[in-house]
Design a protein around this motif. Structure first.
Motif, PDB file in Angstrom:
ATOM      1  N   GLY A 290      -6.696 -26.920   2.910  1.00 25.39           N
ATOM      2  CA  GLY A 290      -6.027 -25.608   2.853  1.00 25.39           C
ATOM      3  C   GLY A 290      -6.763 -24.554   2.032  1.00 25.39           C
ATOM      4  O   GLY A 290      -6.263 -23.434   1.874  1.00 25.39           O
ATOM      5  N   ALA A 291      -7.954 -24.894   1.517  1.00 20.66           N
ATOM      6  CA  ALA A 291      -8.706 -23.927   0.693  1.00 20.66           C
ATOM      7  C   ALA A 291      -9.007 -22.664   1.505  1.00 20.66           C
ATOM      8  O   ALA A 291      -9.270 -22.732   2.708  1.00 20.66           O
ATOM      9  N   LEU A 292      -8.976 -21.526   0.816  1.00 26.58           N
ATOM     10  CA  LEU A 292      -9.293 -20.260   1.484  1.00 26.58           C
ATOM     11  C   LEU A 292     -10.767 -19.924   1.287  1.00 26.58           C
ATOM     12  O   LEU A 292     -11.296 -20.081   0.174  1.00 26.58           O
TER      13      LEU A 292
ATOM     14  N   GLU B 252      -9.259 -21.501  11.051  1.00 25.51           N
ATOM     15  CA  GLU B 252      -8.046 -20.686  11.223  1.00 25.51           C
ATOM     16  C   GLU B 252      -8.277 -19.354  10.507  1.00 25.51           C
ATOM     17  O   GLU B 252      -8.515 -19.344   9.278  1.00 25.51           O
ATOM     18  N   ILE B 253      -8.251 -18.280  11.264  1.00 31.32           N
ATOM     19  CA  ILE B 253      -8.460 -16.969  10.631  1.00 31.32           C
ATOM     20  C   ILE B 253      -7.140 -16.536   9.987  1.00 31.32           C
ATOM     21  O   ILE B 253      -6.119 -16.430  10.658  1.00 31.32           O
ATOM     22  N   ILE B 254      -7.189 -16.289   8.695  1.00 26.17           N
ATOM     23  CA  ILE B 254      -5.987 -15.880   7.957  1.00 26.17           C
ATOM     24  C   ILE B 254      -5.931 -14.356   7.877  1.00 26.17           C
ATOM     25  O   ILE B 254      -4.869 -13.757   7.918  1.00 26.17           O
ATOM     26  N   GLU B 255      -7.097 -13.755   7.702  1.00 28.20           N
ATOM     27  CA  GLU B 255      -7.151 -12.277   7.672  1.00 28.20           C
ATOM     28  C   GLU B 255      -8.456 -11.811   8.306  1.00 28.20           C
ATOM     29  O   GLU B 255      -9.503 -12.414   8.071  1.00 28.20           O
TER      30      GLU B 255
ATOM     31  N   THR C 247     -10.953 -13.811   6.003  1.00 27.93           N
ATOM     32  CA  THR C 247     -10.493 -14.960   5.223  1.00 27.93           C
ATOM     33  C   THR C 247     -10.110 -16.044   6.212  1.00 27.93           C
ATOM     34  O   THR C 247      -9.399 -15.773   7.193  1.00 27.93           O
ATOM     35  N   PHE C 248     -10.596 -17.268   5.950  1.00 28.00           N
ATOM     36  CA  PHE C 248     -10.316 -18.350   6.904  1.00 28.00           C
ATOM     37  C   PHE C 248     -10.106 -19.686   6.192  1.00 28.00           C
ATOM     38  O   PHE C 248     -10.426 -19.832   5.002  1.00 28.00           O
ATOM     39  N   LYS C 249      -9.544 -20.623   6.961  1.00 28.87           N
ATOM     40  CA  LYS C 249      -9.374 -22.001   6.474  1.00 28.87           C
ATOM     41  C   LYS C 249     -10.118 -22.918   7.417  1.00 28.87           C
ATOM     42  O   LYS C 249     -10.179 -22.647   8.622  1.00 28.87           O
ATOM     43  N   LEU C 250     -10.614 -24.034   6.903  1.00 28.30           N
ATOM     44  CA  LEU C 250     -11.263 -25.046   7.752  1.00 28.30           C
ATOM     45  C   LEU C 250     -10.373 -26.261   7.801  1.00 28.30           C
ATOM     46  O   LEU C 250      -9.765 -26.629   6.797  1.00 28.30           O
ATOM     47  N   GLU C 251     -10.300 -26.883   8.958  1.00 34.80           N
ATOM     48  CA  GLU C 251      -9.438 -28.089   9.079  1.00 34.80           C
ATOM     49  C   GLU C 251     -10.079 -29.266   8.370  1.00 34.80           C
ATOM     50  O   GLU C 251     -11.297 -29.376   8.346  1.00 34.80           O
TER      51      GLU C 251
END
Ligand code: SAM
Length: 214
Positions: free
Chosen positions: A145-147, A171-174, A210-214
């Motif tokens: 869940g790290a950004l 996952e693109i967060i912003e 800003t994104f997250k990696l699985e």
């Protein structure tokens, strides 16, 4: 090389908060230097460590690691950190290619990548700090869940990042194609690095993903 730069390079490896990968295993020594903390933040291609320093002042209970291959830039960050009396910042001189080898214990809560070199030539694509090979390395050193935040002025790198992230299950967060269009930004997003100051002077539009990696 100028005299000032050679003096910095001669001194940088011996500064108390600087850890150079060419001297072998550094993670253990770095953990002894830093105060105990639950949260770790990495600034990749940190230059003078502007992000680490600004965030370390605001969040004294977190530890910050500025990471770059250029010792003379790290020297400047290290000296500023010392002047400000910040104990929660360490710097690593190494190539990002070695991240998983260097960090086997620390798992990062957040990574900032401010203004990485765009490496516009096709043959240098793999050197971009959002290329698939780097995303794979980041997966190995982060908490779930790290950004991860990328800031850039470069349209080519920005478009490449969006494409690569989508192809690599991020996952693109912003996604802000014009960051400062928004007047109500969190402090973190408004920290200006040396390169950002230059780009703003030259009228460049700053982008943030800003994104997250699985
Ligand atoms: C354009 S500068 C930006 C410096 C700083 N982030 C700023 O915004 O002022 C890019 C930085 O990334 C570093 N860099 C590029 N590729 C790297 C790699 N593979 N590993 C570590 N650092 C790298 C360079 O040495 C340089 O200091």
């Amino acid at each position: 090389m100028g005299r000032k730069k050679s003096l910095k390079l001669a001194e940088v490896d011996y500064l108390p908060n600087v850890f150079s990968h060419r001297f072998g295993k550094i993670e253990e020594r770095m953990l002894e230097y830093l105060p105990p903390a639950e949260q770790f933040v990495l600034e990749l291609g940190c230059g003078r460590g502007d992000y680490s320093i600004a965030l370390a002042e605001k969040y004294p209970y977190k530890n910050f690691v500025g990471f770059d291959i250029r010792g003379a830039r790290i020297w400047s960050g290290s000296k500023k950190t010392e002047e400000l009396g910040l104990k929660n910042v360490a710097f690593v001189i190494a190539r990002a290619e070695f991240l998983p080898e260097i960090f086997t214990k620390i798992k990062f809560d957040e990574i900032w990548i401010p203004f990485p070199d765009p490496f516009p030539r096709k043959r240098s694509t793999n050197r971009r700090l959002v290329a698939p090979g780097f995303l794979e390395r980041y997966r190995q050193i982060i908490k779930p869940g790290a950004l991860i935040h990328l800031k850039t002025d470069d349209d080519g790198l920005y478009n490449y990042a969006l494409e690569t992230l989508s192809e690599n299950n991020a996952e693109i967060i912003e996604n802000s194609p014009n960051l400062y269009e928004n007047e109500d930004l969190d402090f973190e997003k408004t920290i200006k690095t040396k390169y950002e100051e230059e780009h703003l002077k030259n009228g460049k539009i700053i982008k943030l993903i800003t994104f997250k990696l699985e």
